[in-house]
Design a protein around this motif. Structure first.
Motif, mmCIF file in Angstrom:
data_model
loop_
_atom_site.group_PDB
_atom_site.id
_atom_site.type_symbol
_atom_site.label_atom_id
_atom_site.label_comp_id
_atom_site.label_asym_id
_atom_site.label_seq_id
_atom_site.Cartn_x
_atom_site.Cartn_y
_atom_site.Cartn_z
ATOM 1 N N UNK A 148 0.236 4.590 4.702
ATOM 2 C CA UNK A 148 0.650 3.818 5.873
ATOM 3 C C UNK A 148 1.272 4.731 6.933
ATOM 4 N N UNK A 149 2.147 5.644 6.510
ATOM 5 C CA UNK A 149 2.792 6.553 7.462
ATOM 6 C C UNK A 149 1.776 7.511 8.091
ATOM 7 N N UNK A 150 0.811 7.973 7.313
ATOM 8 C CA UNK A 150 -0.213 8.884 7.847
ATOM 9 C C UNK A 150 -1.059 8.188 8.908
ATOM 10 N N UNK A 187 -3.580 -5.699 5.726
ATOM 11 C CA UNK A 187 -2.882 -5.218 6.923
ATOM 12 C C UNK A 187 -3.314 -3.817 7.306
ATOM 13 N N UNK A 188 -3.437 -2.948 6.315
ATOM 14 C CA UNK A 188 -3.894 -1.586 6.575
ATOM 15 C C UNK A 188 -5.316 -1.597 7.136
ATOM 16 N N UNK A 189 -6.156 -2.483 6.591
ATOM 17 C CA UNK A 189 -7.514 -2.623 7.113
ATOM 18 C C UNK A 189 -7.529 -3.101 8.562
ATOM 19 N N UNK A 190 -6.607 -4.016 8.900
ATOM 20 C CA UNK A 190 -6.510 -4.479 10.299
ATOM 21 C C UNK A 190 -6.076 -3.346 11.227
ATOM 22 N N UNK A 191 -5.153 -2.510 10.763
ATOM 23 C CA UNK A 191 -4.735 -1.364 11.588
ATOM 24 C C UNK A 191 -5.945 -0.492 11.885
ATOM 25 N N UNK A 192 -6.679 -0.125 10.846
ATOM 26 C CA UNK A 192 -7.851 0.749 11.032
ATOM 27 C C UNK A 192 -8.938 0.073 11.869
ATOM 28 N N UNK A 193 -9.231 -1.192 11.565
ATOM 29 C CA UNK A 193 -10.228 -1.922 12.342
ATOM 30 C C UNK A 193 -9.836 -2.037 13.805
ATOM 31 N N UNK A 194 -8.564 -2.320 14.049
ATOM 32 C CA UNK A 194 -8.065 -2.411 15.413
ATOM 33 C C UNK A 194 -8.194 -1.097 16.161
ATOM 34 N N UNK A 195 -7.881 0.001 15.471
ATOM 35 C CA UNK A 195 -8.014 1.321 16.100
ATOM 36 C C UNK A 195 -9.472 1.624 16.445
ATOM 37 N N UNK A 244 0.845 -1.196 0.000
ATOM 38 C CA UNK A 244 0.000 0.000 0.000
ATOM 39 C C UNK A 244 0.874 1.237 0.000
ATOM 40 N N UNK A 245 0.281 2.326 -0.335
ATOM 41 C CA UNK A 245 1.007 3.585 -0.397
ATOM 42 C C UNK A 245 1.769 3.843 0.904
ATOM 43 N N UNK A 246 3.040 4.122 0.725
ATOM 44 C CA UNK A 246 3.913 4.438 1.863
ATOM 45 C C UNK A 246 3.342 5.610 2.652
#
Length: 190
Positions: free
Chosen positions: A7-9, A77-85, A2-4
């Motif tokens: 992910x950093x944002x 993985x990005x979706x898991x980060x957002x879902x987890x948050x 995914x876009x660096x």
């Protein structure tokens, strides 16, 4: 991957939210609370910093990179980060004044048993763990995922033990009954 920048944002927002929680939701700011943390918050932060640093270094060297389906794995993985948050923040908001970043018991403390807490005892930790798993997967790297997730999972399990000891000591049979009808992190499983 995914876009660096995306992910950093998202990671920056995640980190900022945890820094703000540490600053404003410490038991030191709550009158009439008993600190029961046993240093677990410091240990947790040390493990998080080391694990993420090693995970990023591993990913940057390309060791363990998953070539097949890397875009899909990274997006998942990005979706898991957002879902987890989202799970973490729903859990924190529902606890209201009883949430602190360190393990503590307040004078008028009550056990939360509705909402996310109806089937699991530690939804805020579940949210964090999903986010850390997602971070490793966002790199589309199986070694980074293991280096980030496994040590952090281990220290969260230690912290859960510290928290449950404090809750059992304070609430006794009431908390034991709650433990018997719920799971720690995964509804119906664990």
């Amino acid at each position: 991957m995914v876009s660096y920048y995306l992910l950093m944002s998202i990671s920056a927002v995640w980190l900022l939210s945890e820094i703000l929680l540490a600053k404003f939701k410490s038991s030191a700011r709550v009158k009439q609370s008993q600190q029961k943390d046993k240093g677990s918050i410091k240990f947790l932060w040390i493990v998080i910093v080391i694990s993420i640093t090693l995970g990023i270094l591993t990913a940057s060297r390309g060791i363990g990179f998953i070539k097949d389906y890397s875009e899909k794995i990274s997006s998942f993985g990005l979706g898991l980060i957002l879902g987890g948050l989202i799970i973490r923040w729903i859990a924190i908001i529902s606890l209201k004044k009883y949430f602190t970043v360190d393990v503590s018991i307040q004078k008028d403390h009550q056990i939360k048993t509705d909402g996310l807490y109806q089937s699991i005892r530690h939804p805020a930790y579940l949210g964090s763990l999903l986010s850390f798993l997602g971070l490793g997967l966002a790199f589309s790297n199986w070694i980074s995922t293991l280096v980030i997730f496994v040590p952090i999972l281990a220290v969260f399990l230690l912290r859960i033990r510290v928290e449950e000891e404090a809750l059992l000591e304070f609430f006794g049979e009431e908390y034991e009954k709650y433990r018997q009808r719920t799971k720690k992190l995964i509804p119906g499983i664990f």
